[in-house]
Design a protein around this motif. Structure first.
Motif, mmCIF file in Angstrom:
data_model
loop_
_atom_site.group_PDB
_atom_site.id
_atom_site.type_symbol
_atom_site.label_atom_id
_atom_site.label_comp_id
_atom_site.label_asym_id
_atom_site.label_seq_id
_atom_site.Cartn_x
_atom_site.Cartn_y
_atom_site.Cartn_z
ATOM 1 N N VAL A 1 42.245 41.475 51.854
ATOM 2 C CA VAL A 1 41.731 42.234 50.308
ATOM 3 C C VAL A 1 42.976 41.180 49.064
ATOM 4 N N SER B 1 46.965 41.665 52.359
ATOM 5 C CA SER B 1 46.798 40.852 51.261
ATOM 6 C C SER B 1 46.837 39.537 51.140
ATOM 7 N N GLY C 1 44.461 40.734 46.658
ATOM 8 C CA GLY C 1 45.512 41.510 45.839
ATOM 9 C C GLY C 1 45.519 42.781 46.026
ATOM 10 N N VAL C 2 46.140 43.273 46.910
ATOM 11 C CA VAL C 2 45.766 44.933 47.177
ATOM 12 C C VAL C 2 45.843 45.835 46.566
ATOM 13 N N GLU C 3 47.144 45.477 45.451
ATOM 14 C CA GLU C 3 47.703 46.030 44.365
ATOM 15 C C GLU C 3 46.706 46.102 43.314
#
Length: 335
Positions: A34, A65, A36-38
């Motif tokens: 992902v 991430s 940038g998972v956040e």
């Protein structure tokens, strides 16, 4: 473990997930990267895990991430991961270079990005027409923020040779670069946008967080966050692709039918970046960016092609078959 004061439906979700985790079940391993998972734009990738929807599909999903989307793309092409939750525009760019990936679930119908200018420079930089001679912050060179920044510069009369693109990542690294004056403007996502706006350190110069503002900035619907895979992988692992799609489409339906507070309560505290109220507001204000069903809007791919063609040398003289950059077949098969 969730506190008793939370709504009963959240406690039920937590109990269901806990029961599943304590039960022996067969599963198939999938690795997703992902960008940038956040980031809120990629929320469904992590939320599906919190809801237990991957487990419901007998999938053991390893989420990795990587803040720079182009590096996630490289990992996919190298076969190090099965899929990427990143921007759709990479499928168009790669086809021009003879490589075929396709979006199988569209997550976001807008970029969810904004170009920010530090408050101290706001009087001098009023639009992309003022980018000449400036240092522009992007996630990474070759990333979707890089693509969009180049396009907007050229669209407003500033040739790429007259700007300097600086890779600064996202989150804290982006904020530090802006505070230290390493960049004069920068493109980023939520919750980083809200963190800078709420502190008074920056102002929005170009907003691409809603469908309306995106059409104004880019000339049409701009499909962005999606799950993309190599086309050959989708053909060879049809069942895995279908189950993964089902989990994400269920998650999109959940987002569409639940409040920002209910969704935020399911996410780990570190996603809030220290300010849960700001996270909830950013999620509430931007819920319209998420597709309710994972389908690609018919007018989206042509807009992406037009944007990339506006600056990319890779696309010059190339015939792009947009039908090979995405498929709705897996989404259509979700019951």
């Amino acid at each position: 473990m969730y506190r008793a004061s939370k709504p009963l439906w959240i406690a039920a979700v937590a109990l269901s997930v806990a029961c599943l985790s304590s039960t022996a079940w067969a599963n198939d391993k999938i690795t997703l990267m992902v960008g940038g998972v956040e980031k809120i734009i990629y929320l469904p990738a992590a939320l599906a895990e919190q809801l237990g929807y991957y487990r419901d599909q007998n999938l053991d999903v390893d989420i990795q991430s990587e803040p720079v989307g182009v590096e996630a793309e490289d990992e996919l092409l190298a076969g190090a991961v099965d899929g990427v939750v990143g921007f759709y525009d990479h499928s168009v760019d790669l086809q021009a270079r003879g490589k075929f990936i396709e979006s199988i679930v569209l997550i976001g119908q807008t970029p969810g990005e904004a170009i920010l200018v530090p408050t101290r420079l706001a009087p001098d930089i009023r639009s992309p027409a003022d980018f000449k001679g400036r240092a522009l912050g992007v996630t990474g060179l070759g990333s979707s923020t890089d693509f969009l920044m180049q396009y907007l510069s050229i669209k407003h009369g500033v040739p790429v040779r007259n700007i300097t693109l600086i890779p600064v990542g996202a989150g804290n690294t982006f904020i530090t670069a802006m505070q230290q004056g390493r960049i004069d403007v920068g493109m980023t996502t939520e919750p980083t946008i809200s963190r800078l706006l709420n502190s008074g350190a920056a102002h929005v110069l170009v907003d691409m967080r809603t469908p309306e503002s995106t059409r104004e900035a880019l000339g049409g619907t701009y499909p962005a966050a999606c799950l993309y895979v190599q086309s050959s992988w989708a053909q060879q692992h049809h069942d895995l692709a279908q189950r993964l799609t089902t989990a994400l489409v269920r998650t999109l339906r959940f987002i569409d039918t639940h409040s920002a507070v209910e969704i935020a309560d399911l996410m780990p505290a570190e996603y809030y970046a220290g300010d849960k109220a700001a996270y909830i507001k950013a999620l509430r204000d931007g819920k319209a960016r998420f597709t309710p069903d994972g389908r690609m809007p018919i007018d989206g791919p042509p807009t992406v092609l037009a944007v990339l063609s506006g600056f990319s040398k890779n696309l010059k003289g190339k015939a792009i078959d947009l039908s090979r950059t995405y498929t709705d077949s897996f989404v259509d098969a979700v019951k």
